[in-house]
Write an enzyme that holds these catalytic residues in place. Structure first.
Site, short mmCIF file in Angstrom:
data_model
loop_
_atom_site.label_atom_id
_atom_site.label_comp_id
_atom_site.label_asym_id
_atom_site.label_seq_id
_atom_site.Cartn_x
_atom_site.Cartn_y
_atom_site.Cartn_z
N LYS A 112 -50.31 29.43 31.19
CA LYS A 112 -50.13 30.76 31.79
C LYS A 112 -49.38 31.71 30.85
O LYS A 112 -49.61 32.91 30.88
CB LYS A 112 -49.43 30.65 33.15
CG LYS A 112 -50.34 29.97 34.18
CD LYS A 112 -50.15 30.44 35.61
CE LYS A 112 -51.29 29.92 36.47
NZ LYS A 112 -51.13 30.09 37.88
N LYS A 118 -60.59 24.40 33.55
CA LYS A 118 -60.53 24.30 35.01
C LYS A 118 -61.08 25.58 35.68
O LYS A 118 -60.87 26.68 35.17
CB LYS A 118 -59.04 24.14 35.37
CG LYS A 118 -58.73 24.00 36.82
CD LYS A 118 -57.23 23.86 37.00
CE LYS A 118 -56.55 25.21 37.20
NZ LYS A 118 -55.90 25.41 38.48
N LYS A 129 -58.95 30.62 40.28
CA LYS A 129 -59.24 31.82 41.08
C LYS A 129 -58.97 33.10 40.32
O LYS A 129 -59.54 34.13 40.62
CB LYS A 129 -58.51 31.76 42.43
CG LYS A 129 -57.01 31.73 42.37
CD LYS A 129 -56.43 31.83 43.77
CE LYS A 129 -55.77 30.56 44.26
NZ LYS A 129 -54.61 30.12 43.50
#
Ligand code: AQP
Length: 335
Positions: free
Chosen positions: A115, A197, A200
């Protein structure tokens, strides 16, 4: 509501419209625990702000995530459904556990590294200490089991280490939780980059199946899914795309990989992609219609949130009293 049952806790961030990964890796498994366990399912809005969110969208997605929980089969009479920021004990215990979590441990978290790379202009302290807030979410309710996707396994191991560390210093305070990770659907991959992965917050809509995508959209996205230049539906070197579609098909139909290979032997990728698309879309049709019904009733969603927050806050207070006492904090007098 519950007596003498072990506790299950899990949460989902309202950081985007939920994906097939969130559904198969986590939410679909939640309702299986409802009869045997005390289940707390939380919309973790405080985690979501570790990445910059648009306030109006965050608010709407928080309602939507709660409605989706119920549309996916979670009955608010059998499960405590609530919003994390409605129970301030999460933040309180989160801070306390920050003081029992090591800088080196947090530095090793792969989600922090991923992130930070994605949000290079906003590597904030909350992104770094996310796992100790997640440990607080879980430990507050004396949780035995946490159903999560594979990407959360490392955070859960850290939550166990933090619980053991705290218990080691102060004596038994927290139950040490175990992860529950579904076998075939633990890690659903992006349809555009099958080594990554499905997330969303992915900006490429073709990479992601949203739980609320309509049938045509689901089929179109599966048709476009990146595979390889072969034509055999089987696992193998360089076939991550096909293996991902096989995992999805297996998770939805319950068929084994061997059965899937036999079913599509000699039929090519086109047929297989269409079958996966139709099966997934059909399996989500009921969720979509139930979501439409529930999300139209904001007052009902607010009642569920309020009821859940009250129940969660009472359970959280029991743990917080114990924690405060052990730490040497003075328990505030309640007026
Ligand atoms: N691709 C996935 N396959 C299986 N399980 C998954 N989960 C997420 N993606 C997959 C599981 O869904 C639950 C809720 O996830 P989260 O909201 O806490 O955040 P996340 O793991 O960071 O999920 P996303 O979709 O990737 O969100 P963003 O894009 O906001 O970071 C968890 O149990 C997770 O394991």
């Amino acid at each position: 509501m519950f007596k003498d049952k072990k506790v299950v806790f899990s949460g989902v961030q309202p950081s985007g419209m939920l994906t097939l990964g969130n559904y198969l890796g986590a939410i679909k498994n939640f309702s299986a625990f409802s009869d045997e366990y005390h289940c707390y399912y939380c919309v973790v809005d405080m985690h979501a702000i570790t990445v910059r969110q648009n306030p109006a969208e965050l608010r709407r997605r928080t309602y939507d995530t709660l409605a989706l929980y119920m549309a996916c089969g979670l009955d608010p009479e059998k499960n405590v459904l609530f919003v994390q920021s409605h129970v301030p004990a999460h933040a309180e215990l989160g801070w306390i556990l920050d003081c029992y979590t090591m800088f080196g441990e947090l530095s090793r978290m792969t989600q922090f590294k991923d992130k930070s790379a994605k949000n290079a202009d906003n590597i904030n302290a909350g992104l770094f200490t996310y796992p100790s807030l997640m440990a607080a979410d879980i430990l507050l309710y004396q949780t035995e089991m946490v159903p999560v996707g594979n990407d959360q396994k490392q955070h859960l191991e850290l939550a166990r280490d933090i619980a053991n560390r705290f218990n080691g210093v102060y004596g038994d305070t927290f139950v040490v939780p175990d992860p529950y990770i579904a076998k075939t659907s633990a890690r659903i991959m992006s349809l555009a980059e099958p080594t990554k992965k499905m997330s969303k917050s992915d900006e490429n809509e073709n990479a992601v199946i949203r739980i609320l995508d309509d049938k045509d959209t689901v089929i179109r996205k599966f048709k476009r899914a990146v595979t390889d230049s072969g034509c055999e539906v089987c696992r193998g070197e360089g076939k991550e795309g096909i293996e991902n579609l096989m995992s999805i098909y297996s998770a939805v139909t319950g068929k084994s990989f061997e059965d899937i290979e036999a079913e599509f032997a000699g039929r090519g990728y086109g047929d297989f992609k269409l079958a996966v698309g139709e099966t997934v879309a059909d399996s989500l049709a009921g969720v979509r219609s139930e979501f439409a019904r529930l999300s139209a009733d904001k007052k009902y969603l607010e009642d569920v949130m309020a009821e859940g927050a009250g129940e969660a806050a009472r359970a959280a207070q029991r743990t917080m009293s114990k924690v405060r006492r052990k730490l040497g904090f003075i328990e505030p007098k309640r007026g």
